[in-house]
Design a protein around this motif. Structure first.
Motif, short mmCIF file in Angstrom:
data_model
loop_
_atom_site.label_atom_id
_atom_site.label_comp_id
_atom_site.label_asym_id
_atom_site.label_seq_id
_atom_site.Cartn_x
_atom_site.Cartn_y
_atom_site.Cartn_z
N ASP A 151 0.83 -1.21 0.00
CA ASP A 151 0.00 0.00 0.00
C ASP A 151 0.87 1.26 0.00
O ASP A 151 0.50 2.28 -0.59
CB ASP A 151 -0.91 -0.02 1.23
N MET A 152 2.02 1.17 0.65
CA MET A 152 2.95 2.30 0.66
C MET A 152 3.49 2.59 -0.73
O MET A 152 3.57 3.75 -1.17
CB MET A 152 4.10 1.99 1.63
N GLU A 153 3.85 1.55 -1.45
CA GLU A 153 4.34 1.72 -2.83
C GLU A 153 3.28 2.38 -3.71
O GLU A 153 3.58 3.28 -4.51
CB GLU A 153 4.71 0.35 -3.41
N ARG A 154 2.05 1.95 -3.59
CA ARG A 154 0.98 2.53 -4.41
C ARG A 154 0.80 4.01 -4.09
O ARG A 154 0.65 4.84 -5.00
CB ARG A 154 -0.34 1.77 -4.15
N LEU A 155 0.81 4.36 -2.81
CA LEU A 155 0.64 5.76 -2.45
C LEU A 155 1.76 6.62 -3.02
O LEU A 155 1.52 7.70 -3.59
CB LEU A 155 0.58 5.90 -0.93
N LEU A 156 3.00 6.18 -2.88
CA LEU A 156 4.13 6.95 -3.40
C LEU A 156 4.05 7.10 -4.92
O LEU A 156 4.41 8.15 -5.48
CB LEU A 156 5.45 6.26 -3.01
N GLY A 157 3.56 6.07 -5.58
CA GLY A 157 3.40 6.17 -7.04
C GLY A 157 2.37 7.20 -7.43
O GLY A 157 2.58 8.00 -8.39
N TYR A 158 1.23 7.23 -6.70
CA TYR A 158 0.18 8.19 -7.04
C TYR A 158 0.56 9.61 -6.66
O TYR A 158 0.07 10.58 -7.26
CB TYR A 158 -1.13 7.79 -6.36
N VAL A 159 1.41 9.80 -5.66
CA VAL A 159 1.86 11.14 -5.27
C VAL A 159 2.64 11.80 -6.41
O VAL A 159 2.63 13.03 -6.59
CB VAL A 159 2.70 11.08 -3.98
N LEU A 160 3.33 11.00 -7.20
CA LEU A 160 4.11 11.55 -8.31
C LEU A 160 3.24 12.30 -9.31
O LEU A 160 3.69 13.25 -9.98
CB LEU A 160 4.86 10.42 -9.04
N ILE A 183 -4.12 5.03 4.81
CA ILE A 183 -4.36 5.40 6.21
C ILE A 183 -5.28 4.37 6.87
O ILE A 183 -5.12 4.05 8.06
CB ILE A 183 -4.94 6.82 6.28
N ALA A 184 -6.24 3.83 6.11
CA ALA A 184 -7.11 2.78 6.67
C ALA A 184 -6.28 1.57 7.08
O ALA A 184 -6.46 1.00 8.17
CB ALA A 184 -8.18 2.39 5.66
N VAL A 185 -5.36 1.15 6.19
CA VAL A 185 -4.48 0.04 6.53
C VAL A 185 -3.57 0.40 7.69
O VAL A 185 -3.34 -0.37 8.61
CB VAL A 185 -3.64 -0.39 5.30
N TYR A 186 -3.04 1.63 7.65
CA TYR A 186 -2.14 2.13 8.70
C TYR A 186 -2.83 2.13 10.06
O TYR A 186 -2.20 1.85 11.09
CB TYR A 186 -1.70 3.53 8.30
N CYS A 187 -4.13 2.42 10.05
CA CYS A 187 -4.90 2.48 11.31
C CYS A 187 -5.61 1.16 11.62
O CYS A 187 -6.47 1.11 12.51
CB CYS A 187 -5.93 3.60 11.23
N PHE A 229 5.44 6.87 4.99
CA PHE A 229 6.52 5.91 4.77
C PHE A 229 7.35 5.71 6.04
O PHE A 229 7.69 4.59 6.42
CB PHE A 229 7.40 6.39 3.62
N PHE A 230 7.69 6.83 6.68
CA PHE A 230 8.54 6.74 7.88
C PHE A 230 7.85 5.93 8.98
O PHE A 230 8.45 5.01 9.55
CB PHE A 230 8.85 8.16 8.38
N PHE A 231 6.61 6.25 9.28
CA PHE A 231 5.93 5.57 10.38
C PHE A 231 5.55 4.12 10.03
O PHE A 231 5.51 3.26 10.91
CB PHE A 231 4.68 6.35 10.80
N ALA A 232 5.27 3.85 8.76
CA ALA A 232 4.84 2.50 8.37
C ALA A 232 6.00 1.55 8.13
O ALA A 232 5.90 0.36 8.42
CB ALA A 232 3.97 2.57 7.11
N ILE A 233 7.12 2.07 7.62
CA ILE A 233 8.22 1.19 7.21
C ILE A 233 9.44 1.33 8.10
O ILE A 233 10.08 0.33 8.47
CB ILE A 233 8.61 1.49 5.74
N LYS A 259 -8.23 6.74 15.54
CA LYS A 259 -7.14 5.87 16.02
C LYS A 259 -6.33 6.56 17.10
O LYS A 259 -5.96 5.93 18.11
CB LYS A 259 -6.24 5.49 14.84
N ALA A 260 -6.04 7.85 16.93
CA ALA A 260 -5.25 8.59 17.91
C ALA A 260 -5.95 8.64 19.26
O ALA A 260 -5.31 8.65 20.32
CB ALA A 260 -4.95 9.99 17.41
#
Length: 778
Positions: free
Chosen positions: A45-54, A94-98, A226-230, A175-176
């Motif tokens: 999911d992190m890879e997909r997000l970084l790709g779409y940010v481009l 974020i859903a996966v992250y949470c 990326f930092f918090f997930a990986i 979540k917080a």
């Protein structure tokens, strides 16, 4: 109004914009590479997000630096459409992250539908101008610049993006709030980044700023994810958890720095050893207590120790480990004291239980002697350790032990076995091995140069009678194998000793209690195998056939005869009964042989009946027959089959039948007598016979062997006993037959005693039935 391009005052901002853009793109690619290598579940999911940010990042850069309107239009379309799908992927991440479920839900479907519609409308802007329009401006004519004029649909686009941002905010905020405070930082930081992205996006679209930096907020948000997930490791949380674990650890722990100062002692150490919680020096005292005065804090130690704890001796395993940095410099160490008392006690109990189980497996529970397998192992070891010692193996066999259990009960039988085991221990020298092989069979391995064979001859004297009952003597037969060939296995040696014991046969005389295995027994074993192998063919070819020996009365008139088995072998010639009958008795083939003799005898009686001859034939019943067949029913069926009177078929049994089968044999004999058969007791007086047994045994005739006189030490006394037995049988209405009559003097003496029937060589030897008929019937 947003204007693309400017001069002089915007030049520095343009350079900063381009540097930041390229730095962001490089960071995205680097993080995507790391995420691709990560094994964490969220990395996809992190890879997909970084790709779409481009997409919005590249669109923003192209839109700002575009020298022509078509290129600027392309950048704007890429920015707005890419923002939709970047935000959709952000919500999913974020859903996966949470740890929430988004993908595959109705909300994911709705957001994807809105992003799809918005993208279609945005892309159609090239033709419709329904989302925005571009107009030239003169900010930076050397680069070319355009102003973005918002149109009606751009407000819809902003609403869609705000909805996606709102979904991300709700997930993070929820979540917080729910997680413990020590974990909330990773969600709060992401929440701030998302809110910042919302703010920069609104500011960028609602002003005429010529340089848009909202892509920076998107990128920062993705990089934080990326930092918090990986990458992120919650060191504060780990530190607190480890501190809590160490504090509540079930074993004693003390931590020291590089200068041997105690930094920490857990609660268990304080509770068990009464350490002062405010005095960390007590940890050093603990170190010295278990590792000794002068032990180094920079060297690892491990030892076992016994120490008193609350007045109780305890067993501890102590380990001191050193902690070093990358340059192997000691930065501290920790001491762990494991209380192993319960574990050690459990090991001792387990070891004890294992040893007891092994002892039970190796030793007989009744006598404490070795079992057979352990005895064999011990004998092999004894032979190996003493190659020059002359050993012998003895095996004992209690005669009619099953009868002892039947008459006196298993408790008396067990007591007899214990007395035999005790006698063996008391008689033998040190170094002698003993075993209870099975039931009443014992084995002894001894040095035959130091132990007299007399020991085994005298053994029955120590266990002579059961329960002090002198009417039931205990007879113990002992077989010996003198070990001359150590290449033989111990079980074979035991078998040879057992064969020697069994060679004593059914003798009850105390003169013969011991037999030594020799070549003759070996030859007998080989002969047994040959006889057994030839039996089936002998039965098919009628090599085994009945002979008859006449029985005469006091007037010399033949009244009948005893059917005796003879084997006429084509190669071996005529075999005496003692050459094959005992073999068949041992292996059970006697049943088949007996049934053959009974069948032939009935056939002959049927022939005699047809010819009007009034004579009987006596047949023998082996004790083994009662174990394998219904003897009573077999004889009843035979006389019915051949149509003969039961009185014409006399049945000879030995007292061993009753001894071995007890009540079952008595019932069978009663049934036979009730059916009309005449039951004769053969060899009366040669074994355990007594007057008490005589009154209870269901027999009609007593048969006494003249060998009773020849074996007696006092012939005159034996003669008087024989005379008394004959008189007693007559008074009981039980005719007597004396067999083994060989001289006229014996014949005259027995007639004078009142004996009514005689059998023996004086009258005739056993002969084929045709010869008998020719001599006495024709």
């Amino acid at each position: 109004m947003f204007c693309l391009g400017a001069e002089q005052c915007w030049f520095g901002a343009m350079i900063a914009f381009l540097l930041i853009s390229f730095a962001m793109i490089a960071a995205i690619f680097a993080c995507a590479r790391i995420a691709h290598r990560s094994v964490r579940p969220i990395s996809y999911d992190m890879e997909r997000l970084l790709g779409y940010v481009l997409l919005p990042v590249l669109g923003d850069v192209i839109m700002v630096v575009a020298p022509s309107e078509p290129l600027a239009m392309f950048g704007a379309l890429l920015f707005f459409a890419g923002t939709d799908w970047m935000l959709l992927e952000l919500v999913n991440f974020i859903a996966v992250y949470c740890s929430s479920q988004f993908r595959g839900t109705i909300w994911a479907f709705l957001f994807a539908a809105m992003a799809t519609v918005d993208t279609v409308v945005i892309l159609s802007n090239v033709f419709t101008g329904f989302v925005f329009k571009l107009e030239p401006t003169a900010f930076m004519p050397w680069m070319g610049s355009f102003i973005l004029i918002p149109q009606p649909w751009l407000l819809v686009h902003q609403c869609i993006t705000l909805l996606m941002f709102l979904a991300a905010v709700i997930l993070l905020l929820n979540k917080a709030i729910l997680v413990p405070a020590v974990y909330s930082e990773r969600y709060v930081v992401m929440l701030i980044a998302v809110l910042a992205s919302v703010g920069t996006d609104i500011y960028y679209l609602s002003t005429d700023t010529p340089l848009g930096f909202s892509f920076v907020a998107y990128t920062i948000c993705a990089l934080l994810g990326f930092f918090f997930a990986i990458v992120y490791k919650p060191f504060i949380v780990i530190d607190r958890l480890l501190s809590r674990v160490v504090s509540e650890f079930g074993e004693v722990i003390a931590v020291f720095d590089g200068d041997a100062n105690c930094l920490f002692v857990n609660d268990v150490a304080r509770e068990q050893f009464g350490l002062d919680p405010d005095d960390l020096h007590s940890g050093n005292a603990l170190f010295t207590r278990f590792l000794g005065e002068g032990s180094s804090y920079v060297v690892e130690h491990e030892r076992e120790a016994y120490d008193s704890l609350n007045g109780v001796q305890r067993y501890f395993r102590v380990r001191y480990s050193v902690i070093a940095d990358k340059k192997q410099r000691v930065v501290g160490g920790y001491l762990i004291v494991y209380d192993q008392t319960e574990y050690e006690e459990s090991l001792i109990e387990e070891r004890k239980a294992t040893e007891e189980a092994q002892f039970r497996a190796d030793h007989d529970s009744l006598t404490g002697l070795y079992r057979k397998h352990k005895f064999c192992e011990a004998v092999e070891r004894l032979f190996s350790e003493n190659p020059n010692v002359n050993y012998a193996i003895a095996v004992s066999n209690v005669k009619d032990f099953s009868l002892i259990n039947d008459i006196y009960g298993s408790e008396e039988g067990d007591d007899l076995l214990v007395r035999i085991a005790t006698a063996l221990r008391e008689k033998a020298n040190p170094g002698t091995l003993y075993a209870r092989l099975a039931s009443d069979h014992f084995a002894v391995c001894f040095d035959r140069d130091r132990v007299s064979y007399r020991m085994f001859i005298d053994l029955p004297d120590q266990v002579a009678y059961v329960n002090a009952d002198r009417l039931f003597p205990v007879v113990v037969h002992v077989g010996l194998y003198e070990v001359t060939d150590r290449s033989l296995s111990v079980p074979i040696m035991i078998d040879r000793a057992m064969r020697a014991a069994k060679s004593i046969g059914s003798e009850y005389a105390h003169e013969r209690r011991l037999a030594i295995y020799d070549d003759a027994m070996r030859d007998e074993l080989l002969w047994s195998k040959k006889v057994i192998g030839a039996f089936d063919r002998a039965m098919r070819e009628h090599q085994i056939r009945p002979y008859v020996q006449p029985q005469v009365n006091a007037d010399g008139v033949v009244r009948g005869g005893e059917a005796l088995a003879r084997w006429i072998h084509p190669e071996w010639g005529e075999l005496r009964p003692d050459r094959f009958i005992p073999i068949f008795e041992r292996n059970g083939m006697i049943v088949q042989l007996d049934k053959h003799i009974w069948e032939e005898s009935c056939r002959i009686l049927r022939d005699w009946a047809n010819r009007g001859i009034d004579m009987y034939v006596a047949v023998n019943i082996s004790p083994r027959d009662f174990f394998f067949i219904d003897v009573a029913q077999t004889f009843i069926d035979l006389v019915e089959k051949h149509g003969i009177a039961p009185q014409a078929l006399h049945l000879e049994i030995t007292e061993a039948v009753v001894m071995e089968k007890g009540a079952a044999a008595m019932a069978a004999l009663e049934r036979l007598r009730a059916a009309g058969f005449v039951v004769e007791m053969d060899d009366f007086g040669s074994g355990y016979s007594s007057l008490g047994m005589l009154k209870d045994m269901p027999v009609d005739v007593l048969k006494v062997d003249m060998a009773f006189l020849s074996r007696a030490k006092d012939p005159e006394r034996a003669r008087k006993i024989l005379e008394g037995v004959i008189a007693l049988s007559e008074s009981l209405g039980m005719p007597s037959i004396v067999e083994g009559v060989e001289t006229s003097e014996q014949y005259d003496m027995l007639r004078a005693m009142g004996c009514g029937l005689f059998q023996g060589y004086y009258f005739a030897r056993p002969m084929p039935f045709p010869d008998f008929e020719k001599k006495y019937l024709d």
